[in-house]
Design a protein around this motif. Sequence first.
Motif, PDB file in Angstrom:
ATOM      1  N   GLY A 228       0.768  -1.233   0.000  1.00 41.75           N
ATOM      2  CA  GLY A 228       0.000   0.000   0.000  1.00 41.75           C
ATOM      3  C   GLY A 228       0.804   1.290   0.000  1.00 41.75           C
ATOM      4  O   GLY A 228       0.242   2.365   0.206  1.00 41.75           O
ATOM      5  N   ILE A 229       2.095   1.219  -0.255  1.00 39.98           N
ATOM      6  CA  ILE A 229       2.938   2.416  -0.263  1.00 39.98           C
ATOM      7  C   ILE A 229       2.862   3.082  -1.637  1.00 39.98           C
ATOM      8  O   ILE A 229       2.864   2.414  -2.667  1.00 39.98           O
ATOM      9  N   LYS A 230       2.815   4.413  -1.640  1.00 37.91           N
ATOM     10  CA  LYS A 230       2.744   5.183  -2.877  1.00 37.91           C
ATOM     11  C   LYS A 230       4.150   5.597  -3.326  1.00 37.91           C
ATOM     12  O   LYS A 230       4.963   6.032  -2.514  1.00 37.91           O
ATOM     13  N   PHE A 231       4.406   5.472  -4.629  1.00 41.74           N
ATOM     14  CA  PHE A 231       5.647   5.932  -5.251  1.00 41.74           C
ATOM     15  C   PHE A 231       5.267   6.859  -6.398  1.00 41.74           C
ATOM     16  O   PHE A 231       4.230   6.674  -7.041  1.00 41.74           O
ATOM     17  N   THR A 232       6.117   7.813  -6.684  1.00 46.78           N
ATOM     18  CA  THR A 232       5.896   8.653  -7.858  1.00 46.78           C
ATOM     19  C   THR A 232       7.188   9.366  -8.232  1.00 46.78           C
ATOM     20  O   THR A 232       8.092   9.508  -7.414  1.00 46.78           O
ATOM     21  N   THR A 233       7.257   9.753  -9.463  1.00 42.45           N
ATOM     22  CA  THR A 233       8.237  10.730  -9.899  1.00 42.45           C
ATOM     23  C   THR A 233       7.398  11.882 -10.416  1.00 42.45           C
ATOM     24  O   THR A 233       6.668  11.752 -11.397  1.00 42.45           O
ATOM     25  N   SER A 234       7.426  12.969  -9.727  1.00 44.27           N
ATOM     26  CA  SER A 234       6.532  14.081 -10.043  1.00 44.27           C
ATOM     27  C   SER A 234       7.105  15.012 -11.099  1.00 44.27           C
ATOM     28  O   SER A 234       6.457  15.987 -11.462  1.00 44.27           O
ATOM     29  N   THR A 235       8.277  14.727 -11.611  1.00 42.50           N
ATOM     30  CA  THR A 235       8.931  15.662 -12.528  1.00 42.50           C
ATOM     31  C   THR A 235       8.101  16.036 -13.748  1.00 42.50           C
ATOM     32  O   THR A 235       8.107  17.205 -14.127  1.00 42.50           O
ATOM     33  N   PRO A 236       7.357  15.107 -14.400  1.00 41.75           N
ATOM     34  CA  PRO A 236       6.592  15.557 -15.556  1.00 41.75           C
ATOM     35  C   PRO A 236       5.483  16.547 -15.183  1.00 41.75           C
ATOM     36  O   PRO A 236       5.126  17.412 -15.970  1.00 41.75           O
TER      37      PRO A 236
END
Length: 160
Positions: free
Chosen positions: A13-21
């Motif tokens: 249930g852990i969230k990951f992201t790369t918010s760069t875009p």
Amino acid sequence: MHTKSDLRFAAEGIKFTTSTPRLGLPAEYGLSWILPRIVGLTHAADILYTGRIVYSEELARMGFLNGLFPRENFMDEVYKVARMVATQVSPASVTSAKRQMYADLLHLAPRRSIDGSKDLIGHFMRQGDFKEGIAAYNEGRPPRFGDPAIGEKVAASGVS
């Protein structure tokens, strides 16, 4: 999202992201190089182009994670893996395998990888960790490998 670890674990249930875009920035810290090599081009494009939140369960299916554990015993499970590595594998072998893996990944020459591994196997079969590994296996006991600092020196000796 950083991928600098060789082994990656997450709790469910852990969230990951790369918010760069979403910030108008390019893929950061070499993510455009390593992520396709870990999860494949299609999954990497999805993550890097959309900047969407990806949950640990999806990353595990993509092959990004080595283990996915329940939150309540996450650290126990990670420590179990760490203890196994610390007590049952040769530091020199791991150091050498890491160098082989990244060199092979960069050069993408299967024949070179095979030939290089044969040379390394010959070298390592003459080392104390191999003898200890065989003895421990034959005696049904955990191995007692040498000092990790010595293992690093052996792996860096120019044989790899």
